[in-house]
Design a protein around this motif. Structure first.
Motif, PDB file in Angstrom:
ATOM      1  N   HIS A 329       0.846  -1.199   0.000  1.00 42.93           N
ATOM      2  CA  HIS A 329       0.000   0.000   0.000  1.00 42.93           C
ATOM      3  C   HIS A 329       0.879   1.245   0.000  1.00 42.93           C
ATOM      4  O   HIS A 329       0.412   2.348  -0.262  1.00 42.93           O
ATOM      5  CB  HIS A 329      -0.988  -0.030   1.178  1.00 42.93           C
ATOM      6  N   ASP A 330       2.159   1.054   0.309  1.00 46.04           N
ATOM      7  CA  ASP A 330       3.113   2.158   0.293  1.00 46.04           C
ATOM      8  C   ASP A 330       4.505   1.573   0.103  1.00 46.04           C
ATOM      9  O   ASP A 330       4.654   0.372  -0.061  1.00 46.04           O
ATOM     10  CB  ASP A 330       3.027   2.957   1.611  1.00 46.04           C
ATOM     11  N   ASP A 332       8.325   1.714   2.053  1.00 52.11           N
ATOM     12  CA  ASP A 332       8.949   2.135   3.309  1.00 52.11           C
ATOM     13  C   ASP A 332      10.473   2.084   3.196  1.00 52.11           C
ATOM     14  O   ASP A 332      11.023   1.096   2.706  1.00 52.11           O
ATOM     15  CB  ASP A 332       8.513   1.198   4.445  1.00 52.11           C
ATOM     16  N   ASP A 461       6.936   6.100   3.018  1.00 52.80           N
ATOM     17  CA  ASP A 461       7.343   6.386   4.395  1.00 52.80           C
ATOM     18  C   ASP A 461       8.859   6.393   4.479  1.00 52.80           C
ATOM     19  O   ASP A 461       9.508   5.432   4.058  1.00 52.80           O
ATOM     20  CB  ASP A 461       6.805   5.311   5.362  1.00 52.80           C
TER      21      ASP A 461
END
Ligand code: CTP
Ligand code: MN
Ligand code: MN
Length: 537
Positions: A329-330, A332, A461
């Protein structure tokens, strides 16, 4: 059977078994310790029947324990009771207690004494051919297990995960964790579950999870999951929390105000904070999963940024992609520098660089919330205030990288046209436009899709950690979330240690344990090392 000597009799919840001179309740039949299973009987009937027995001098226990000699249930099969027993902590499934039908209990009450156990009183346990049915065994903490991405029970784990998610949306953290733990146990099994009896003795499978699993195994779907999935509340909360910056509490408040769709939210006149506005602006992009190829492209951009402002710094991909996931979803990243202290102030510089190059659609730098904690053993280290993170949204050009897999096949002209159109509505640096237009010469004739943009938004992130905390930060940011939670639970409950993304504190020795690598942390915790690809709990 448990050896039956004179037993100390404990007062029970609705006790009325008489009192001896010392004030202790006494049982007329000390060799018989009863437990009534609430499952299917219900709590009020169970209370009523317990009191009835106690009045007749029977010892009826509130909690199941090893001292129970007779387990009484109503409308349960022997297998169901066995499975329930297996779901209880401490492997109570191996109890030697008689598993009896309620008829034995009512007859005994009528007789005023425990009646002889006849065949018809005994619960029938299926004689499963244990050689045919695969039995599983897994340790109870997820951090003791090796959980790869190879999940043989996705139908079951999807069902349990949905209930976990729904519990979390409803601010019921305990229930959420219980479902997550149950799903994680199934993820660790080497084969698909086909029969409830295979689950005997497995940890973390509570009554509710077992009911869901049974439903799915028998009917192909769980009625609870289906009704949740289609409920107005679940659908709305999922949609609203799908907005970056919107948590369960905000979504719930909006839902109760009648906001069920993005349209209604936009029309509501609610003022959104900067994160939420960005989340809404890029809703579709951010709800489309990020591929490994996109993560790698972003990795190269982040590396360029970091090295531009601090040569010698190190960038590590963490989160799901480090565990080998193909989508996320992202993306990091953890950033550090081999020389302690050199990482100070790094985040601000990296973000400024990225911003100046037009790579950021949104960014917010925060200190780790842990720092704000007033106390807690893992706090003391003075370098902790350098531990920063940045929640950001990248503007990822779809033709950013040579050789990267292209989501669309574009002619050079297509790219030029769209890059220029893009420039009219978005602020970019000219270097980016050049990069966009200078690549991808396909030559094929293609109609441009309506509303096509040559870039997409991706959540990223970034975390900066001093090298002295790198091992902890790496372990803490690799996940999965449940694996992390279980590591901390293991540390606390089994080792009297406190683990965070900054430090490991030994409560018995009253000191911090220093490490350079993840392997050393596992060793300190008395756990076998689990590589990232096997932390997919
Ligand atoms: N994490 C954290 N504090 C946060 C958010 C995340 O410590 N505020 C940690 C989580 O514990 C997890 C890791 O960062 O170990 C990655 O979190 P996240 O990106 O949310 O999950 P992923 O496992 O990467 O899954 P996905 O692929 O969906 O991003
Ligand atoms: Mn992630
Ligand atoms: Mn993340």
């Amino acid at each position: 059977m448990v050896p039956l000597k004179r037993r100390k009799v404990f007062p029970s919840h609705a006790g009325n078994t008489g009192t001896d001179s010392s004030g202790e309740k006494v049982s007329k039949f000390p060799q018989v310790v009863l437990f009534l299973l609430e499952r299917k009987m219900g709590s009020s009937r169970r209370d009523f029947l317990s009191q009835l027995g106690q009045k007749k001098g029977f010892q009826v226990e509130e909690k199941f324990s090893e001292s129970v000699t007779h387990l009484i249930s109503e409308n349960n099969s022997g297998d169901e009771v066995r499975t329930w027993l297996d779901s209880q902590d401490g492997g109570r499934g191996r109890t030697a207690a008689h598993l009896l039908d309620i008829s034995w209990y009512t007859e005994s009450i009528q007789a005023g004494r425990p009646v002889e156990i006849l065949d018809r009183h005994k619960l029938q346990e299926q004689q499963t051919d244990e050689a045919e049915v695969v039995m599983f065994s897994v340790p109870s903490y997820a951090c003791q297990r090796r959980t790869t991405l190879d999940n043989h029970n996705t139908v079951l784990t999807d069902a349990l995960s949905l209930l976990a998610e729904n519990a979390e949306l409803n601010d019921e953290e305990g229930r959420g964790v219980a479902f997550r733990r149950a799903a994680a146990v199934l993820k660790a099994l080497p084969k698909a579950v086909t029969d409830m009896t295979q689950l005997r003795g497995l940890p973390c499978l509570g009554e509710h999870s077992l009911r869901v699993i049974k439903d799915v195994l028998e009917n192909g779907a769980s009625s609870e999951v289906e009704s949740t999935k289609h409920s107005e509340r679940y659908k709305a909360l999922k949609l609203l929390t799908g907005i970056f910056g919107v948590g369960a509490k905000t979504a719930d408040r909006w839902f109760r105000e009648g906001i069920h769709t993005l349209h209604q939210l936009k029309d509501s006149g609610h003022s959104l904070n900067r994160a939420q506005q960005a989340g809404l602006d890029h809703y579709d992009d951010l709800n489309q999963s990020v591929t490994k190829a996109e993560a790698d492209t972003i990795g190269e951009i982040v590396e360029r940024a970091v090295l531009a402002v601090l040569p010698g710094a190190q960038i590590t991909l963490t989160g799901g992609f480090r565990r080998g996931k193909l989508t996320g979803h992202d993306v990091d990243f953890l950033i550090t520098h081999p020389e302690e202290g050199r990482e100070e102030g790094l985040m601000t510089k990296v973000v400024s660089w990225l911003e100046s190059q037009g790579f950021l659609l949104y960014q917010k730098i925060t200190r780790n919330s842990y720092l704000e904690a007033k106390d807690g053993p893992a706090r003391s280290a003075s370098n902790m205030d350098r531990f920063e993170r940045c929640f950001s949204i990248f503007r990822l050009s779809k033709v950013e990288k040579k050789g990267a897999k292209q989501p669309e096949t574009l002619t050079e002209n297509d790219v030029k046209t769209h890059a220029q159109e893009n420039l009219k509505t978005h602020s970019h640096t000219s270097s980016q436009i050049q990069r966009v237009s200078g690549e991808e010469e396909d030559g094929s004739e293609r109609k441009q899709p309506a509303g096509f943009r040559p870039w997409r938004a991706v959540r990223v992130d970034l975390v900066v950690s001093p090298i002295s905390q790198f091992g902890f930060a790496l372990l803490g940011w690799t996940g999965s979330k449940l694996f992390e939670r279980e590591l901390r639970r293991w540390a606390g409950h089994e080792r009297a240690m406190s683990l965070s993304s900054h430090a490991l504190y030994d409560n018995k020795q009253s000191r911090y344990l220093r490490v350079m690598t993840e392997e050393e942390i596992f060793a300190h915790l008395g756990l076998e090392y689990v590589p990232p690809s096997e932390r997919n709990a």
